[in-house]
Motif scaffolding. Structure first.
Motif, PDB file in Angstrom:
ATOM      1  N   HIS A   1     -20.238  17.771 -83.400  1.00 38.13           N
ATOM      2  CA  HIS A   1     -20.079  17.346 -84.555  1.00 38.13           C
ATOM      3  C   HIS A   1     -19.228  15.623 -84.463  1.00 38.13           C
ATOM      4  O   HIS A   1     -19.608  15.061 -85.339  1.00 38.13           O
ATOM      5  N   GLU A   2     -17.802  16.254 -84.504  1.00 40.14           N
ATOM      6  CA  GLU A   2     -17.733  14.710 -84.794  1.00 40.14           C
ATOM      7  C   GLU A   2     -17.454  13.328 -84.094  1.00 40.14           C
ATOM      8  O   GLU A   2     -17.320  12.238 -84.090  1.00 40.14           O
ATOM      9  N   MET A   3     -17.941  13.408 -83.205  1.00 41.20           N
ATOM     10  CA  MET A   3     -18.547  12.523 -82.065  1.00 41.20           C
ATOM     11  C   MET A   3     -19.037  12.278 -82.201  1.00 41.20           C
ATOM     12  O   MET A   3     -19.610  10.905 -82.841  1.00 41.20           O
ATOM     13  N   ARG A   4     -20.433  12.667 -82.699  1.00 41.96           N
ATOM     14  CA  ARG A   4     -21.553  12.275 -83.392  1.00 41.96           C
ATOM     15  C   ARG A   4     -21.051  11.837 -84.284  1.00 41.96           C
ATOM     16  O   ARG A   4     -21.998  10.568 -85.152  1.00 41.96           O
ATOM     17  N   LYS A   5     -20.538  11.896 -86.043  1.00 41.89           N
ATOM     18  CA  LYS A   5     -20.093  11.069 -86.841  1.00 41.89           C
ATOM     19  C   LYS A   5     -19.611   9.631 -86.066  1.00 41.89           C
ATOM     20  O   LYS A   5     -19.432   8.600 -87.033  1.00 41.89           O
ATOM     21  N   LEU A   6     -18.511  10.408 -85.578  1.00 37.51           N
ATOM     22  CA  LEU A   6     -17.453   8.659 -84.798  1.00 37.51           C
ATOM     23  C   LEU A   6     -17.929   7.002 -84.047  1.00 37.51           C
ATOM     24  O   LEU A   6     -18.497   6.596 -84.550  1.00 37.51           O
ATOM     25  N   ILE A   7     -18.843   8.064 -83.183  1.00 39.66           N
ATOM     26  CA  ILE A   7     -19.070   7.093 -82.148  1.00 39.66           C
ATOM     27  C   ILE A   7     -21.036   7.166 -82.102  1.00 39.66           C
ATOM     28  O   ILE A   7     -21.208   6.138 -81.087  1.00 39.66           O
ATOM     29  N   TRP A   8     -21.462   8.112 -82.545  1.00 40.91           N
ATOM     30  CA  TRP A   8     -22.992   8.614 -81.781  1.00 40.91           C
ATOM     31  C   TRP A   8     -24.364   7.327 -81.656  1.00 40.91           C
ATOM     32  O   TRP A   8     -24.792   6.644 -80.893  1.00 40.91           O
ATOM     33  N   ASP A   9     -23.529   6.609 -82.983  1.00 44.47           N
ATOM     34  CA  ASP A   9     -24.073   4.853 -83.261  1.00 44.47           C
ATOM     35  C   ASP A   9     -24.160   3.910 -82.504  1.00 44.47           C
ATOM     36  O   ASP A   9     -24.325   2.999 -82.222  1.00 44.47           O
ATOM     37  N   TYR A  10     -22.532   4.069 -81.914  1.00 51.17           N
ATOM     38  CA  TYR A  10     -22.617   3.541 -81.045  1.00 51.17           C
ATOM     39  C   TYR A  10     -22.263   3.141 -79.609  1.00 51.17           C
ATOM     40  O   TYR A  10     -21.593   2.372 -78.639  1.00 51.17           O
ATOM     41  N   VAL A  11     -22.469   4.152 -78.854  1.00 53.02           N
ATOM     42  CA  VAL A  11     -22.734   4.429 -77.666  1.00 53.02           C
ATOM     43  C   VAL A  11     -23.992   3.517 -76.824  1.00 53.02           C
ATOM     44  O   VAL A  11     -25.190   3.361 -78.160  1.00 53.02           O
ATOM     45  N   TRP A  12     -24.149   4.045 -75.672  1.00 55.79           N
ATOM     46  CA  TRP A  12     -25.504   2.484 -74.554  1.00 55.79           C
ATOM     47  C   TRP A  12     -25.636   3.745 -73.670  1.00 55.79           C
ATOM     48  O   TRP A  12     -24.749   3.904 -73.694  1.00 55.79           O
ATOM     49  N   ASP A  13     -26.471   3.927 -73.470  1.00 54.46           N
ATOM     50  CA  ASP A  13     -26.962   4.930 -72.223  1.00 54.46           C
ATOM     51  C   ASP A  13     -26.609   4.716 -70.880  1.00 54.46           C
ATOM     52  O   ASP A  13     -26.497   2.987 -70.854  1.00 54.46           O
ATOM     53  N   GLY A  14     -26.280   4.802 -70.170  1.00 52.76           N
ATOM     54  CA  GLY A  14     -25.021   5.429 -68.754  1.00 52.76           C
ATOM     55  C   GLY A  14     -25.421   4.470 -68.258  1.00 52.76           C
ATOM     56  O   GLY A  14     -25.845   3.696 -67.027  1.00 52.76           O
ATOM     57  N   GLN A  15     -27.440   4.308 -68.413  1.00 50.88           N
ATOM     58  CA  GLN A  15     -28.165   3.261 -67.375  1.00 50.88           C
ATOM     59  C   GLN A  15     -28.554   2.135 -67.368  1.00 50.88           C
ATOM     60  O   GLN A  15     -28.375   1.511 -66.129  1.00 50.88           O
ATOM     61  N   GLU A  16     -27.415   1.530 -67.971  1.00 53.13           N
ATOM     62  CA  GLU A  16     -27.844   0.538 -68.669  1.00 53.13           C
ATOM     63  C   GLU A  16     -26.301  -0.856 -68.674  1.00 53.13           C
ATOM     64  O   GLU A  16     -25.707  -1.246 -68.624  1.00 53.13           O
ATOM     65  N   THR A  17     -25.045   0.963 -68.295  1.00 56.12           N
ATOM     66  CA  THR A  17     -23.655   0.676 -68.425  1.00 56.12           C
ATOM     67  C   THR A  17     -22.859   1.514 -66.804  1.00 56.12           C
ATOM     68  O   THR A  17     -22.067   0.759 -66.625  1.00 56.12           O
ATOM     69  N   GLY A  18     -23.934   1.341 -66.037  1.00 56.34           N
ATOM     70  CA  GLY A  18     -23.269   2.502 -64.937  1.00 56.34           C
ATOM     71  C   GLY A  18     -23.108   3.379 -64.261  1.00 56.34           C
ATOM     72  O   GLY A  18     -22.250   3.282 -63.764  1.00 56.34           O
ATOM     73  N   GLY A  19     -23.291   4.357 -65.632  1.00 56.77           N
ATOM     74  CA  GLY A  19     -23.133   4.958 -65.327  1.00 56.77           C
ATOM     75  C   GLY A  19     -23.811   6.314 -65.018  1.00 56.77           C
ATOM     76  O   GLY A  19     -23.574   7.349 -65.464  1.00 56.77           O
TER      77      GLY A  19
END
Length: 158
Positions: free
Chosen positions: A20-38
């Protein structure tokens, strides 16, 4: 847009319902790993792209900035010989390219990907803004001095 790009930090197989804490902090700032080489990092990978990737706004219909695939290497740190080898991301130099010439004051937008706005309960209705250049000179911040690259500390990588 920049000659040195952002680093990419992959988060493999996240469970935002339990983190839950990860969701509050960064969820709106993450990218799909398909677009970033992950895409090989786990069953599903999301990525943090601190820098330009976290500064721009999104508009799936009128974006003017395109992400480019990152570079991959070990940052000059050899596994088994350098204590910092496992502490850095191998994905770096995630750069951006503008789709067309921008004028002074144009806001920069990226496409957050399909479903981003709907997943968060927002309507995808943003429209690109043109800021008054005098307003930006008085109230804006220049990011020209924020430069990614190799650390000056030995063994720290990027």
């Amino acid at each position: 847009m920049t000659d040195q790009g952002d680093i990419v930090i992959h988060l493999p197989d996240p469970n935002p319902n339990k983190a839950h804490e990860m969701r509050k902090l960064i969820w709106d700032y993450v990218w799909d790993g398909q677009e970033t080489g992950g895409h090989y990092e786990g069953l599903r990978s999301i990525s943090l792209v601190p820098g330009t990737g976290m500064l721009v706004n999104g508009d799936s219909k009128q974006h003017n900035l395109l992400p480019r695939f990152p570079s991959v290497d070990n940052g000059g740190l050899k596994r088994g010989f350098s204590a910092g080898a496992g502490a850095i991301t191998h994905h770096h130099n995630f750069t951006w390219m503008v789709e067309h010439d921008l004028e002074a004051g144009d806001e920069v937008f990226v496409d957050y990907g399909p479903g981003w706005f709907q997943e968060r309960g927002f309507a995808d209705t943003s429209t690109p803004k043109k800021w008054d250049v005098d307003f930006l000179r008085q109230h804006g911040y220049c990011l020209d001095n924020v430069v990614p690259g190799a650390s000056l500390l030995e063994g720290a990588g990027r």
